[in-house]
Design a protein around this motif. Structure first.
Motif, mmCIF file in Angstrom:
data_model
loop_
_atom_site.group_PDB
_atom_site.id
_atom_site.type_symbol
_atom_site.label_atom_id
_atom_site.label_comp_id
_atom_site.label_asym_id
_atom_site.label_seq_id
_atom_site.Cartn_x
_atom_site.Cartn_y
_atom_site.Cartn_z
ATOM 1 N N ILE A 24 19.459 -7.396 10.020
ATOM 2 C CA ILE A 24 18.966 -6.005 9.990
ATOM 3 C C ILE A 24 20.269 -4.511 9.895
ATOM 4 O O ILE A 24 20.329 -3.841 9.348
ATOM 5 C CB ILE A 24 17.708 -5.652 11.011
ATOM 6 N N VAL A 25 21.148 -5.201 11.021
ATOM 7 C CA VAL A 25 22.554 -5.161 11.203
ATOM 8 C C VAL A 25 22.836 -4.497 10.076
ATOM 9 O O VAL A 25 23.643 -3.508 9.815
ATOM 10 C CB VAL A 25 22.988 -4.895 12.464
ATOM 11 N N GLN A 26 23.594 -6.088 9.317
ATOM 12 C CA GLN A 26 24.559 -5.873 8.475
ATOM 13 C C GLN A 26 23.663 -5.268 7.009
ATOM 14 O O GLN A 26 24.396 -5.134 6.664
ATOM 15 C CB GLN A 26 24.228 -7.390 8.134
ATOM 16 N N ILE A 27 22.523 -5.080 6.596
ATOM 17 C CA ILE A 27 21.670 -4.292 5.788
ATOM 18 C C ILE A 27 22.278 -3.008 5.946
ATOM 19 O O ILE A 27 22.564 -2.228 4.913
ATOM 20 C CB ILE A 27 20.757 -4.850 5.377
ATOM 21 N N ALA A 28 21.494 -2.344 7.544
ATOM 22 C CA ALA A 28 22.012 -0.768 7.325
ATOM 23 C C ALA A 28 23.700 -0.809 7.196
ATOM 24 O O ALA A 28 24.309 -0.130 6.629
ATOM 25 C CB ALA A 28 21.556 -0.728 9.279
ATOM 26 N N LEU A 29 24.580 -1.601 7.571
ATOM 27 C CA LEU A 29 25.797 -1.321 7.048
ATOM 28 C C LEU A 29 26.045 -1.532 6.050
ATOM 29 O O LEU A 29 27.001 -0.077 5.233
ATOM 30 C CB LEU A 29 27.070 -2.471 8.378
ATOM 31 N N ALA A 30 25.189 -2.087 5.123
ATOM 32 C CA ALA A 30 26.485 -2.744 3.728
ATOM 33 C C ALA A 30 25.315 -0.692 3.211
ATOM 34 O O ALA A 30 25.983 -0.233 2.511
ATOM 35 C CB ALA A 30 25.388 -3.613 2.768
ATOM 36 N N VAL A 31 24.342 -0.863 3.638
ATOM 37 C CA VAL A 31 23.742 0.932 2.531
ATOM 38 C C VAL A 31 24.287 1.894 3.416
ATOM 39 O O VAL A 31 24.865 2.483 2.683
ATOM 40 C CB VAL A 31 22.024 1.117 3.094
ATOM 41 N N ALA A 32 24.989 1.914 4.434
ATOM 42 C CA ALA A 32 25.734 2.559 4.995
ATOM 43 C C ALA A 32 26.823 3.264 4.087
ATOM 44 O O ALA A 32 27.826 4.568 3.996
ATOM 45 C CB ALA A 32 26.037 3.183 6.266
ATOM 46 N N LEU A 33 27.517 2.458 3.641
ATOM 47 C CA LEU A 33 28.844 1.655 3.328
ATOM 48 C C LEU A 33 29.188 2.432 2.054
ATOM 49 O O LEU A 33 29.712 3.809 1.213
ATOM 50 C CB LEU A 33 29.634 1.298 3.557
ATOM 51 N N VAL A 37 31.006 5.400 0.504
ATOM 52 C CA VAL A 37 31.876 5.203 -0.818
ATOM 53 C C VAL A 37 30.569 6.239 -2.248
ATOM 54 O O VAL A 37 31.221 6.623 -3.110
ATOM 55 C CB VAL A 37 31.432 3.988 -1.576
ATOM 56 N N MET A 38 28.959 6.659 -2.158
ATOM 57 C CA MET A 38 28.743 6.994 -3.509
ATOM 58 C C MET A 38 29.335 8.985 -2.874
ATOM 59 O O MET A 38 29.665 9.585 -3.656
ATOM 60 C CB MET A 38 27.524 7.215 -3.204
ATOM 61 N N LEU A 39 29.332 9.382 -1.755
ATOM 62 C CA LEU A 39 29.750 10.803 -1.444
ATOM 63 C C LEU A 39 31.103 10.855 -2.161
ATOM 64 O O LEU A 39 31.384 11.927 -2.270
ATOM 65 C CB LEU A 39 29.839 11.049 0.342
ATOM 66 N N ILE A 40 32.145 10.172 -1.777
ATOM 67 C CA ILE A 40 33.233 10.270 -2.217
ATOM 68 C C ILE A 40 33.040 9.893 -3.390
ATOM 69 O O ILE A 40 34.173 10.939 -4.046
ATOM 70 C CB ILE A 40 34.367 9.199 -1.692
ATOM 71 N N VAL A 41 32.933 9.512 -4.684
ATOM 72 C CA VAL A 41 32.332 9.470 -5.956
ATOM 73 C C VAL A 41 31.918 10.586 -6.174
ATOM 74 O O VAL A 41 32.615 11.290 -7.034
ATOM 75 C CB VAL A 41 31.683 8.653 -6.258
ATOM 76 N N VAL A 42 31.046 11.328 -5.689
ATOM 77 C CA VAL A 42 30.211 12.909 -6.058
ATOM 78 C C VAL A 42 31.409 13.305 -5.921
ATOM 79 O O VAL A 42 31.051 14.543 -7.100
ATOM 80 C CB VAL A 42 28.651 12.396 -5.658
ATOM 81 N N ALA A 64 21.186 15.430 -2.095
ATOM 82 C CA ALA A 64 19.676 15.947 -2.829
ATOM 83 C C ALA A 64 20.227 14.049 -3.738
ATOM 84 O O ALA A 64 18.692 13.836 -4.055
ATOM 85 C CB ALA A 64 20.121 16.875 -4.323
ATOM 86 N N PHE A 65 21.187 13.795 -4.087
ATOM 87 C CA PHE A 65 21.049 12.687 -4.616
ATOM 88 C C PHE A 65 20.535 11.539 -3.337
ATOM 89 O O PHE A 65 19.689 10.189 -3.811
ATOM 90 C CB PHE A 65 22.729 11.879 -5.462
ATOM 91 N N ILE A 66 21.126 10.967 -2.198
ATOM 92 C CA ILE A 66 21.133 10.313 -1.161
ATOM 93 C C ILE A 66 19.900 10.482 -1.229
ATOM 94 O O ILE A 66 18.848 9.204 -0.481
ATOM 95 C CB ILE A 66 21.691 9.972 0.344
ATOM 96 N N LYS A 67 19.131 11.637 -0.920
ATOM 97 C CA LYS A 67 18.035 11.677 -0.100
ATOM 98 C C LYS A 67 16.524 11.221 -1.658
ATOM 99 O O LYS A 67 15.367 11.289 -0.998
ATOM 100 C CB LYS A 67 17.656 12.926 -0.142
ATOM 101 N N ILE A 71 17.065 5.102 -5.050
ATOM 102 C CA ILE A 71 18.441 5.351 -4.671
ATOM 103 C C ILE A 71 18.142 4.403 -3.369
ATOM 104 O O ILE A 71 19.319 3.798 -3.125
ATOM 105 C CB ILE A 71 18.839 6.767 -4.531
ATOM 106 N N LEU A 72 17.473 5.079 -1.974
ATOM 107 C CA LEU A 72 17.586 4.407 -0.907
ATOM 108 C C LEU A 72 17.320 2.856 -1.344
ATOM 109 O O LEU A 72 17.289 2.058 -0.731
ATOM 110 C CB LEU A 72 16.659 5.080 -0.083
ATOM 111 N N ALA A 73 15.706 3.048 -1.725
ATOM 112 C CA ALA A 73 15.314 1.298 -1.441
ATOM 113 C C ALA A 73 16.317 0.126 -2.562
ATOM 114 O O ALA A 73 16.613 -0.199 -2.437
ATOM 115 C CB ALA A 73 14.003 2.004 -2.736
#
Length: 95
Positions: A24-33, A37-42, A64-67, A71-73
Motif C-alpha cells: 500500500i505504501v509503494q502504491i501510494a508513493l507511485a501515485v504521488a510521484l 511529474v504531471m504537475l511539472i508537465v502541466v 483541476a486535472f488531478i482532482k 485520473i486518480l483511478a
C-alpha cells in the motif's frame, strides 16, 4: 501470524511491516510521484505555451486535472498493477 517484510525509509532506517502495508505504501508513493511529474508537465506546458502563462494558472489547471476521479483511478490502477507484477515476477524468479 502476519507475514512481515522490511520497509526502507528515506532516513536510512528500516522498519519491519506487514507485506500488505508495504505494498500500500509503494502504491501510494507511485501515485504521488506520478502526480508530481504531471504537475511539472502541466505547469511547464502552461508557462511555455500560453500567453502570459503563470505558475499559478498552471497549478490551477493541474489541480483541476488531478482532482478528476478517472485520473486518480487510472494512476492508482497503474501503480497497483505495477507493484503486483514486480512482486509476482520476483517470486517466480526465486522458484
Amino acid at each position: 501470524m502476519v507475514d512481515k517484510t522490511v520497509l526502507a525509509l528515506p532516513a536510512g532506517t528500516k522498519v519491519s511491516v506487514p507485506r500488505l502495508f508495504k505494498r500500500i505504501v509503494q502504491i501510494a508513493l507511485a501515485v504521488a510521484l506520478t502526480a508530481a511529474v504531471m504537475l511539472i508537465v502541466v505547469v511547464g506546458n502552461g508557462m511555455l505555451i500560453a500567453r502570459g502563462g503563470s505558475l499559478q494558472s498552471g497549478f490551477s489547471v493541474w489541480l483541476a486535472f488531478i482532482k478528476r476521479s478517472d485520473i486518480l483511478a487510472t494512476m492508482t490502477a497503474t501503480a497497483t498493477v505495477t507493484v503486483l507484477l514486480v512482486y509476482w515476477q520476483r517470486d517466480r524468479e526465486r522458484k
